[in-house]
Scaffold this motif. Sequence first.
Motif, PDB file in Angstrom:
ATOM      1  N   UNK A 240       0.853  -1.357  -0.119  1.00 36.79           N
ATOM      2  CA  UNK A 240      -0.192   0.044  -0.081  1.00 36.79           C
ATOM      3  C   UNK A 240       0.786   1.197   0.059  1.00 36.79           C
ATOM      4  N   UNK A 241       2.138   1.042   0.327  1.00 34.35           N
ATOM      5  CA  UNK A 241       2.969   2.351   0.535  1.00 34.35           C
ATOM      6  C   UNK A 241       3.006   3.220  -0.846  1.00 34.35           C
ATOM      7  N   UNK A 242       3.170   2.558  -1.947  1.00 26.03           N
ATOM      8  CA  UNK A 242       3.293   3.572  -3.159  1.00 26.03           C
ATOM      9  C   UNK A 242       1.988   4.388  -3.337  1.00 26.03           C
ATOM     10  N   UNK A 243       0.671   3.824  -3.186  1.00 28.55           N
ATOM     11  CA  UNK A 243      -0.553   4.433  -3.238  1.00 28.55           C
ATOM     12  C   UNK A 243      -0.920   5.231  -2.232  1.00 28.55           C
ATOM     13  N   UNK A 244      -0.447   5.286  -0.904  1.00 31.01           N
ATOM     14  CA  UNK A 244      -0.465   6.196  -0.133  1.00 31.01           C
ATOM     15  C   UNK A 244       0.361   7.561  -0.455  1.00 31.01           C
ATOM     16  N   UNK A 245       1.688   7.172  -0.854  1.00 32.84           N
ATOM     17  CA  UNK A 245       2.375   8.388  -1.387  1.00 32.84           C
ATOM     18  C   UNK A 245       1.842   9.132  -2.557  1.00 32.84           C
ATOM     19  N   UNK A 246       1.295   8.528  -3.398  1.00 30.33           N
ATOM     20  CA  UNK A 246       0.546   8.858  -4.553  1.00 30.33           C
ATOM     21  C   UNK A 246      -0.714   9.804  -4.039  1.00 30.33           C
ATOM     22  N   UNK A 247      -1.453   9.335  -3.246  1.00 32.72           N
ATOM     23  CA  UNK A 247      -2.640  10.294  -2.735  1.00 32.72           C
ATOM     24  C   UNK A 247      -2.083  11.453  -2.017  1.00 32.72           C
ATOM     25  N   UNK A 248      -0.952  11.455  -1.035  1.00 30.76           N
ATOM     26  CA  UNK A 248      -0.245  12.402  -0.421  1.00 30.76           C
ATOM     27  C   UNK A 248       0.352  13.641  -1.432  1.00 30.76           C
ATOM     28  N   UNK A 249       1.030  12.946  -2.663  1.00 33.56           N
ATOM     29  CA  UNK A 249       1.416  13.875  -3.674  1.00 33.56           C
ATOM     30  C   UNK A 249       0.345  14.392  -4.161  1.00 33.56           C
ATOM     31  N   UNK A 250      -0.648  13.848  -4.716  1.00 30.89           N
ATOM     32  CA  UNK A 250      -1.713  14.553  -5.458  1.00 30.89           C
ATOM     33  C   UNK A 250      -2.450  15.699  -4.484  1.00 30.89           C
ATOM     34  N   UNK A 251      -2.471  15.490  -3.100  1.00 26.83           N
ATOM     35  CA  UNK A 251      -3.169  16.459  -2.416  1.00 26.83           C
ATOM     36  C   UNK A 251      -2.051  17.534  -2.182  1.00 26.83           C
ATOM     37  N   UNK A 252      -0.701  17.225  -2.091  1.00 29.30           N
ATOM     38  CA  UNK A 252       0.128  18.399  -1.861  1.00 29.30           C
ATOM     39  C   UNK A 252       0.144  19.121  -3.226  1.00 29.30           C
ATOM     40  N   UNK A 253       0.196  18.443  -4.386  1.00 23.87           N
ATOM     41  CA  UNK A 253       0.074  19.289  -5.700  1.00 23.87           C
ATOM     42  C   UNK A 253      -0.992  20.054  -5.809  1.00 23.87           C
ATOM     43  N   UNK A 254      -2.098  19.521  -5.331  1.00 22.97           N
ATOM     44  CA  UNK A 254      -3.496  20.435  -5.773  1.00 22.97           C
ATOM     45  C   UNK A 254      -3.397  21.603  -4.628  1.00 22.97           C
ATOM     46  N   UNK A 255      -2.983  21.412  -3.415  1.00 21.02           N
ATOM     47  CA  UNK A 255      -2.886  22.618  -2.474  1.00 21.02           C
ATOM     48  C   UNK A 255      -1.920  23.718  -2.954  1.00 21.02           C
ATOM     49  N   UNK A 256      -0.750  23.271  -3.425  1.00 18.02           N
ATOM     50  CA  UNK A 256       0.194  24.086  -3.896  1.00 18.02           C
ATOM     51  C   UNK A 256      -0.410  25.002  -5.121  1.00 18.02           C
ATOM     52  N   UNK A 257      -1.035  24.184  -6.105  1.00 14.67           N
ATOM     53  CA  UNK A 257      -1.844  25.147  -7.282  1.00 14.67           C
ATOM     54  C   UNK A 257      -2.808  25.639  -6.865  1.00 14.67           C
ATOM     55  N   UNK A 258      -3.558  25.584  -5.953  1.00 17.12           N
ATOM     56  CA  UNK A 258      -4.632  26.506  -5.488  1.00 17.12           C
ATOM     57  C   UNK A 258      -3.937  27.658  -4.445  1.00 17.12           C
ATOM     58  N   UNK A 259      -3.035  27.490  -4.101  1.00 15.22           N
ATOM     59  CA  UNK A 259      -2.236  28.613  -3.390  1.00 15.22           C
ATOM     60  C   UNK A 259      -1.782  29.782  -4.197  1.00 15.22           C
ATOM     61  N   UNK A 260      -1.068  29.185  -5.402  1.00 14.12           N
ATOM     62  CA  UNK A 260      -0.627  29.962  -6.338  1.00 14.12           C
ATOM     63  C   UNK A 260      -1.544  30.722  -7.182  1.00 14.12           C
ATOM     64  N   UNK A 261      -3.120  29.995  -7.247  1.00 11.15           N
ATOM     65  CA  UNK A 261      -3.917  30.542  -8.366  1.00 11.15           C
ATOM     66  C   UNK A 261      -4.321  31.923  -7.597  1.00 11.15           C
ATOM     67  N   UNK A 262      -4.384  33.077  -8.444  1.00 11.12           N
ATOM     68  CA  UNK A 262      -5.015  34.399  -8.100  1.00 11.12           C
ATOM     69  C   UNK A 262      -6.217  34.188  -7.876  1.00 11.12           C
ATOM     70  N   UNK A 263      -6.887  34.897  -7.047  1.00  9.37           N
ATOM     71  CA  UNK A 263      -8.487  34.942  -6.769  1.00  9.37           C
ATOM     72  C   UNK A 263      -9.054  35.629  -7.773  1.00  9.37           C
ATOM     73  N   UNK A 264     -10.446  35.552  -8.164  1.00  9.07           N
ATOM     74  CA  UNK A 264     -11.085  36.166  -9.111  1.00  9.07           C
ATOM     75  C   UNK A 264     -11.111  37.834  -8.950  1.00  9.07           C
ATOM     76  N   UNK A 265     -11.221  38.178  -7.741  1.00 13.48           N
ATOM     77  CA  UNK A 265     -11.111  39.629  -7.455  1.00 13.48           C
ATOM     78  C   UNK A 265      -9.976  40.573  -7.756  1.00 13.48           C
ATOM     79  N   UNK A 266      -8.610  39.795  -7.526  1.00 15.45           N
ATOM     80  CA  UNK A 266      -7.318  40.222  -7.790  1.00 15.45           C
ATOM     81  C   UNK A 266      -6.844  40.151  -9.131  1.00 15.45           C
ATOM     82  N   UNK A 267      -7.382  39.009  -9.653  1.00 11.46           N
ATOM     83  CA  UNK A 267      -6.539  38.508 -11.010  1.00 11.46           C
ATOM     84  C   UNK A 267      -6.795  39.617 -12.000  1.00 11.46           C
ATOM     85  N   UNK A 268      -5.915  40.030 -13.048  1.00 12.56           N
ATOM     86  CA  UNK A 268      -6.087  40.782 -13.833  1.00 12.56           C
ATOM     87  C   UNK A 268      -6.016  40.015 -15.308  1.00 12.56           C
ATOM     88  N   UNK A 269      -7.187  40.327 -16.188  1.00  8.77           N
ATOM     89  CA  UNK A 269      -7.432  39.657 -17.385  1.00  8.77           C
ATOM     90  C   UNK A 269      -6.071  39.939 -18.159  1.00  8.77           C
TER      91      UNK A 269
END
Length: 313
Positions: free
Chosen positions: A275-304
């Motif tokens: 199960x170890x590779x699959x646990x790491x897979x889930x953790x990596x996916x969660x970390x990657x998603x969180x990092x992308x959301x943190x870098x994404x500008x909000x709709x109010x501040x983003x410039x077109x």
Amino acid sequence: MPIDAELLASALRALTPILLAALGGALCERAGVFNISLEGLMLIGCFGAVAGSWFTGSAWLGVLVAIAATTVFSLVLAVGSVSLKADAIVLGVAMNLLAAGLTAFLLRTVFGVQGAFSDPGLKGLGALDVPGLGDVPFVGDVLAGQSPLVYLSWLIVAVTAVFLSRHAWGLRLRGVGERPDAAQSLGVSVTKYQYAAVLAGGVLCGLAGAQLALGNVTLFSENMTSGRGWIAVVAVMLGRAAPLGVLLAALLFGVVEALGFRLQGQGLPQQAADAAPYVVTLVALFASTARRRARRPSAATAEPTAPEPARLV
């Protein structure tokens, strides 16, 4: 637990099938085709490699049979998703189920056994002797004595990176995936490039299956890929379909799998090690998603901004 040369050598063997399949998935992703049939393609490659090696007496002919089988099987995805515009995800899941059932049926029909086929006469790929490599301290212990497909996978990473960033065909392939309408308007055949990407992905999955069945071990068993194709899909996502990123993601999973095998030898339950590779897979996916959301500008501040045109040559 110390990280020694033996552990790293085992990690290289473990990451190679994942890396090759993920590179195939990355090419498809660059062309705009989301390929989640990597698990089924690898399984077909495993069976083709063993069957080809057994009936011809040559491991390399087994590799060619694996490539031919996965290339033909990948046509299902190409015709379905590119020509008939079917949902690639639904089609990919169906292909994975078909591959599992088909290889189990062929195992009983061709070899007359159930579960697994192994024979002392089955030819494996063996190790490639690189002159002088084994004499290098530590590095030689890690890199020497690997399957030829291990070394080939590193070369494919470099070639793919140069192809996608420098070659005209690679730039057009990226344009097809990013701006298909713009590519079509400039005379680039979207269908041809997507077909080529899917078939090239099939070739790489054939190499992945051959490495798993004839390089890492010398046998075929039902569902022997054990989710490695799904991990390869995650590697494509984590690596943003970039060859170097895919390599780093595959390396992470390879190290975890090697650690799992070692811990299993030291008393860790087999279920936990598996199960170890699959646990790491889930953790990596969660970390990657969180990092992308943190870098994404909000709709109010983003410039077109105006979209960048695809670079086509």
